[in-house]
Design an enzyme around this catalytic site. Structure first.
Site, PDB file in Angstrom:
ATOM      1  N   TYR A  51      50.820  39.040  88.591  1.00 59.86           N
ATOM      2  CA  TYR A  51      50.105  38.087  87.731  1.00 59.86           C
ATOM      3  C   TYR A  51      48.917  38.775  87.079  1.00 59.86           C
ATOM      4  O   TYR A  51      48.154  39.469  87.751  1.00 59.86           O
ATOM      5  CB  TYR A  51      49.612  36.888  88.556  1.00 59.86           C
ATOM      6  N   GLU A  53      46.639  37.200  84.319  1.00 58.34           N
ATOM      7  CA  GLU A  53      46.009  36.364  83.291  1.00 58.34           C
ATOM      8  C   GLU A  53      44.799  37.066  82.699  1.00 58.34           C
ATOM      9  O   GLU A  53      44.018  37.698  83.416  1.00 58.34           O
ATOM     10  CB  GLU A  53      45.602  35.023  83.895  1.00 58.34           C
ATOM     11  N   ASP A 197      56.092  36.686  58.901  1.00 54.38           N
ATOM     12  CA  ASP A 197      56.964  36.745  60.080  1.00 54.38           C
ATOM     13  C   ASP A 197      58.053  37.765  59.775  1.00 54.38           C
ATOM     14  O   ASP A 197      58.994  37.477  59.032  1.00 54.38           O
ATOM     15  CB  ASP A 197      57.558  35.364  60.365  1.00 54.38           C
ATOM     16  N   THR A 223      59.328  39.394  66.515  1.00 50.24           N
ATOM     17  CA  THR A 223      59.991  39.505  67.805  1.00 50.24           C
ATOM     18  C   THR A 223      60.150  40.998  68.086  1.00 50.24           C
ATOM     19  O   THR A 223      60.047  41.825  67.180  1.00 50.24           O
ATOM     20  CB  THR A 223      61.387  38.856  67.774  1.00 50.24           C
ATOM     21  N   LYS A 226      64.906  42.440  68.096  1.00 52.77           N
ATOM     22  CA  LYS A 226      65.911  42.510  67.023  1.00 52.77           C
ATOM     23  C   LYS A 226      66.005  43.968  66.578  1.00 52.77           C
ATOM     24  O   LYS A 226      66.383  44.819  67.365  1.00 52.77           O
ATOM     25  CB  LYS A 226      65.542  41.557  65.896  1.00 52.77           C
ATOM     26  N   ARG A 232      63.237  41.064  75.038  1.00 51.68           N
ATOM     27  CA  ARG A 232      62.947  39.812  74.347  1.00 51.68           C
ATOM     28  C   ARG A 232      61.456  39.534  74.469  1.00 51.68           C
ATOM     29  O   ARG A 232      60.948  39.356  75.583  1.00 51.68           O
ATOM     30  CB  ARG A 232      63.743  38.665  74.970  1.00 51.68           C
TER      31      ARG A 232
HETATM   32  C1  LIG Z   1      62.016  34.922  61.565  1.00 49.15           C
HETATM   33  C2  LIG Z   1      62.038  34.529  63.008  1.00 49.15           C
HETATM   34  N1  LIG Z   1      60.888  34.170  63.600  1.00 49.15           N
HETATM   35  C3  LIG Z   1      60.844  33.796  64.876  1.00 49.15           C
HETATM   36  C4  LIG Z   1      61.979  33.781  65.649  1.00 49.15           C
HETATM   37  C5  LIG Z   1      61.891  33.249  67.055  1.00 49.15           C
HETATM   38  O1  LIG Z   1      62.152  34.165  68.013  1.00 49.15           O
HETATM   39  P1  LIG Z   1      62.583  33.706  69.485  1.00 49.15           P
HETATM   40  O2  LIG Z   1      64.017  33.298  69.399  1.00 49.15           O
HETATM   41  O3  LIG Z   1      62.350  34.962  70.264  1.00 49.15           O
HETATM   42  O4  LIG Z   1      61.681  32.596  69.910  1.00 49.15           O
HETATM   43  C6  LIG Z   1      63.196  34.162  65.092  1.00 49.15           C
HETATM   44  C7  LIG Z   1      64.427  34.164  65.907  1.00 49.15           C
HETATM   45  O5  LIG Z   1      65.497  34.379  65.513  1.00 49.15           O
HETATM   46  C8  LIG Z   1      63.237  34.540  63.729  1.00 49.15           C
HETATM   47  O6  LIG Z   1      64.373  34.862  63.113  1.00 49.15           O
END
Ligand SMILES: Cc1ncc(COP(=O)(O)O)c(C=O)c1O
Length: 412
Positions: A51, A53, A197, A223, A226, A232
């Site tokens: 842990y 935090e 994003d 993320t 990918k 993950r």
């Molecule tokens: C553009 C985008 N943002 C956020 C996410 C969310 O990721 P997670 O599935 O790890 O929560 C995804 C997932 O496919 C995504 O394509």
């Protein structure tokens, strides 16, 4: 210590079967990849027992001498990799990372602009079923109906009308590059914070195959599982101005203890991404997607936006008189795994949409190149033109298995 097979034969067996599946099918889901054995080793380590935090060197529990160093290394590697002033590696995944940005930047009820789900945006970009659409006032932008491209002038007009506090750039099913500089100019005009994003194409921002979101975006999320080929997880990058608010939103705002095993694996993936081979890999991902797109166009498919600039292709299955679901199910029977997906202005429902989304990150990690992409396009054409022919699907599956044998899946 007893190993998994002795402790829980049922789960062990299912994991082994999943490994065999990942080795013997062609994985074309654009958000999936193969993490390296090194990444998986870190993910499956004793760090899961601790842990922690707080943040490195400012923890609430004792016993952090190694964890602090691991988190510091992960943060520093990502800062160097993306050229970010501030990095938070603690979000449990991409959606929590995005949620933390909302929490840092907005109050409930504030106005947000994001790409519509059916145009290729993510759930967390303002979809009604997600926290983002429930807690905030969302103004979604779409694509130009004719070209299938983002129309920055339309987005500017919408921004002038709704004057959002935050604009989100990026998505999950948009096959073309995103112009972050154009988004920033719109955000500046209306006084909005720009969040990028880059979950889907983060690696391409490193290889130069996609524009880099920095310094245009104030805040960048991605993320790590990918194109980055990590565990993950989720990461938030920002300028110094947003650092404090973001850290507070992640912990203690939304989360408790960070997943230290994931943090270590993110550090490993960030190190792997500095290798010239990784940049070469990203270039090949795009070349493969272009070749696959060319093959599909030649096979009579309609592709949204007419092709791709990235790792991702969105095909309209109605160009072969099929629904996306029907084609995706038939493809799976033939050993090609993809997902049915909404297409822009889709008249069909989300559970049986018109499109299929394809991506090349995983097949490229196996070492497949242009000749294999041309073959895959031919398989998909044959499947689409005779989707109920079970013996054809079985015959293609055999060919897919033998193709896969020539390109062993990394990490398994
Ligand atoms: C553009 C985008 N943002 C956020 C996410 C969310 O990721 P997670 O599935 O790890 O929560 C995804 C997932 O496919 C995504 O394509």
């Amino acid at each position: 210590m007893k190993n998994l097979a002795q402790v829980d034969a049922e789960i062990n067996d299912l994991i082994e079967q999943e490994a065999r599946r990942q080795a013997t099918v062609v994985r074309l889901i654009a958000s999936e990849n193969y993490a390296s054995a090194a990444v998986m080793r870190a993910t499956g380590s004793c760090l899961t027992n601790k842990y922690s935090e707080g943040y490195a060197y400012q923890r609430y529990y004792q016993g952090q001498e190694f964890i602090d160093r691991i988190e510091e290394i992960a943060v520093n590697r990502l800062k160097a990799l993306f050229g970010a002033e501030h990095v938070n590696v603690q979000p449990y995944s991409g959606s929590p990372a995005n949620q933390a940005v909302y929490m840092a930047v907005l109050k409930p009820g504030d106005r947000v602009m994001g790409m519509d789900l059916s145009a290729g945006g993510h759930l967390t970009h303002g979809a009604k079923v997600s926290f983002s659409g429930k807690l905030y006032e969302v103004f979604s932008y779409g694509l130009d109906r004719k070209s299938g491209l983002l129309d920055y002038e339309q987005i500017r007009v919408l921004a002038r009308q709704c004057r959002p506090r935050m604009i989100i750039a990026g998505g999950s099913a948009y096959p073309r590059t995103v112009d972050f500089a154009a988004f920033r100019s719109i955000a500046d005009e209306v006084g909005a914070v720009l969040m990028a994003d880059i979950s889907h194409f983060s690696g391409l921002c490193l290889s130069g195959d996609h524009p880099h979101p920095l310094p245009h975006a104030h805040i960048v999320t991605t993320t790590t599982h990918k194109l980055l080929r990590g565990p993950r997880g989720g990461v938030i990058m920002s300028n110094r101005e947003w650092a404090g608010a973001i850290d507070k939103a992640v912990f203690p705002g939304l989360q408790g203890g960070p997943h230290n095993h994931v943090t270590a694996a993110i550090a490993v993936a960030a190190k792997e991404a500095t290798a010239p081979e990784y940049i070469e890999y990203c270039h090949q991902v795009v070349k493969n997607a272009r070749t696959l797109a060319q093959g599909l166009l030649g096979g009579g498919f309609n592709l949204i936006s007419g092709g791709t600039d990235t790792h991702l292709i969105l095909l309209d299955a109605s160009s072969k008189n099929l629904t996306g679901k029907k084609l995706a199910v038939a493809m799976e029977k033939a050993g090609l795994v993809a997902n049915a997906n909404k297409i822009p202005f889709d008249p069909r429902p989300a559970n049986d949409p018109s499109g299929v989304r394809l991506g090349t990150p995983a097949v490229t990690s196996r070492g497949m190149k242009e000749p294999q992409m041309t073959r895959l396009a031919e398989f998909i054409k044959q499947i689409a033109e005779d989707a109920d022919n079970q013996s054809l699907l079985s015959a293609i599956k055999k060919q897919v298995e033998s193709l896969c044998q020539g390109f062993p899946a990394p990490g398994l």
